[in-house]
Write an enzyme that holds these catalytic residues in place. Structure first.
Site, PDB file in Angstrom:
ATOM      1  N   GLY A  25       0.800  -1.162   0.022  1.00  0.00           N
ATOM      2  CA  GLY A  25       0.040  -0.011  -0.224  1.00  0.00           C
ATOM      3  C   GLY A  25       0.704   1.324   0.056  1.00  0.00           C
ATOM      4  N   SER A  26       2.162   1.126  -0.484  1.00  0.00           N
ATOM      5  CA  SER A  26       2.711   2.593  -0.446  1.00  0.00           C
ATOM      6  C   SER A  26       2.235   3.441  -1.654  1.00  0.00           C
ATOM      7  CB  SER A  26       4.298   2.146  -0.893  1.00  0.00           C
ATOM      8  OG  SER A  26       4.660   1.878  -2.019  1.00  0.00           O
ATOM      9  N   HIS A 126       1.794   0.568 -13.335  1.00  0.00           N
ATOM     10  CA  HIS A 126       2.597  -0.698 -13.539  1.00  0.00           C
ATOM     11  C   HIS A 126       4.144  -0.262 -13.745  1.00  0.00           C
ATOM     12  CE1 HIS A 126       3.048  -4.729 -14.967  1.00  0.00           C
ATOM     13  NE2 HIS A 126       4.184  -4.416 -15.696  1.00  0.00           N
TER      14      HIS A 126
HETATM   15  C1  GAR Z   1       3.809  -1.300  -7.307  1.00  0.00           C
HETATM   16  O1  GAR Z   1       5.137  -1.442  -7.625  1.00  0.00           O
HETATM   17  C2  GAR Z   1       3.006  -1.359  -8.518  1.00  0.00           C
HETATM   18  O2  GAR Z   1       3.323  -0.775  -9.546  1.00  0.00           O
HETATM   19  C3  GAR Z   1       2.722  -2.855  -8.734  1.00  0.00           C
HETATM   20  O3  GAR Z   1       2.926  -3.492  -7.466  1.00  0.00           O
HETATM   21  C4  GAR Z   1       3.598  -2.645  -6.507  1.00  0.00           C
HETATM   22  C5  GAR Z   1       2.546  -2.217  -5.273  1.00  0.00           C
HETATM   23  O4  GAR Z   1       3.105  -1.647  -4.258  1.00  0.00           O
HETATM   24  N1  GAR Z   1       1.816  -3.223  -9.484  1.00  0.00           N
HETATM   25  C6  GAR Z   1       1.720  -4.054 -10.471  1.00  0.00           C
HETATM   26  O5  GAR Z   1       2.807  -4.944 -10.747  1.00  0.00           O
HETATM   27  C7  GAR Z   1       0.532  -4.236 -11.366  1.00  0.00           C
HETATM   28  N2  GAR Z   1       0.678  -5.055 -12.412  1.00  0.00           N
HETATM   29  P1  GAR Z   1       2.556  -0.887  -2.987  1.00  0.00           P
HETATM   30  O6  GAR Z   1       1.457  -1.894  -2.580  1.00  0.00           O
HETATM   31  O7  GAR Z   1       3.646  -0.740  -2.205  1.00  0.00           O
HETATM   32  O8  GAR Z   1       1.845   0.242  -3.885  1.00  0.00           O
END
Ligand code: GAR
Length: 216
Positions: A25-26, A126
């Site tokens: 969830g950052s 992404h």
């Molecule tokens: C992020 O890097 C986002 O771009 C990626 O998951 C991570 C979530 O991090 N999304 C994908 O790969 C979608 N295909 P977060 O939970 O810390 O925001």
């Protein structure tokens, strides 16, 4: 004069955003932080997750933002699942959706409901320069592993409209950075994540303003 006042009220009314997240969830937190800026054109009305215990849900609760857990466990039937999501969004008057590390496919019905005039109001971030390194199974660290293995000179992040498939909608914005010869998938992921936190709220701000203008 009355007309002018109406205009001002509409401009001041922030666009209601729902964040869908499954992981740490950052990005969700970066979007929430941005929403507290005086000039923010959106407010976070709901954080929805398929994982009730994920970091994104915990972060939303810290900010007193309403959360909802909807998954194939709570709604095993696909139609019920889509309908539960739509009902939750309507209940919170949501006008646009930001997928932020949401690992499930969005039901077509949800995308259709949030695509007035055929322009999707469902967005995704992404962690690669799409169309490279997108698609099913390409999420999170898998993306960066593939980029490092392919010895790509650059990578980055992409914000795009969601059309109901994996990582295929119209690209709105990208940020590219150099991949260093010393990079591991983890170091690359950490560096790109910082740019995600800047790029995504800025795009959402622009989209929220467009929705406000559509109201006028
Ligand atoms: C992020 O890097 C986002 O771009 C990626 O998951 C991570 C979530 O991090 N999304 C994908 O790969 C979608 N295909 P977060 O939970 O810390 O925001």
């Amino acid at each position: 004069m009355a007309h002018q006042n109406d205009k001002n009220t509409a401009q001041q009314q922030r666009t209601n955003l729902a964040i869908f997240a499954s992981g740490g969830g950052s990005n969700a937190e970066a979007i929430i932080h941005y929403s507290y800026r005086t000039a923010a054109a959106f407010r976070v009305a709901l954080v929805l997750s398929n994982n009730s215990r994920c970091g994104a849900m915990e972060r939303a609760m810290m900010f007193n933002i309403p959360t909802m857990h909807i998954s194939s466990a709570t709604h095993p039937n696909a139609d019920d699942y889509a309908q539960a999501i739509i009902s939750a969004l309507q209940e919170h008057n949501v006008e646009m959706i930001a997928l932020a590390g949401f690992m499930k496919k969005i039901p077509q019905e949800v995308v259709r409901t949030f695509s007035p005039k055929k322009r999707s109001r469902v967005f995704n971030i992404h962690p690669s320069l799409l169309p490279k390194f997108g698609g099913h199974e390409m999420y999170g660290i898998n993306v960066h592993r593939a980029v490092v293995a392919a010895q790509e000179p650059e990578s980055g992040c992409t914000v795009h409209e969601v059309d109901g498939d994996y990582d295929t909608g119209t690209i709105i914005a990208q940020k590219s950075i150099a991949v260093l010869s010393s990079d591991t998938p983890e170091s690359l992921a950490a560096r790109i994540l910082l740019y995600e936190h800047e790029l995504y709220p800025e795009v959402l701000q622009q989209k929220a303003q467009e929705i406000q203008n559509d109201r006028l």
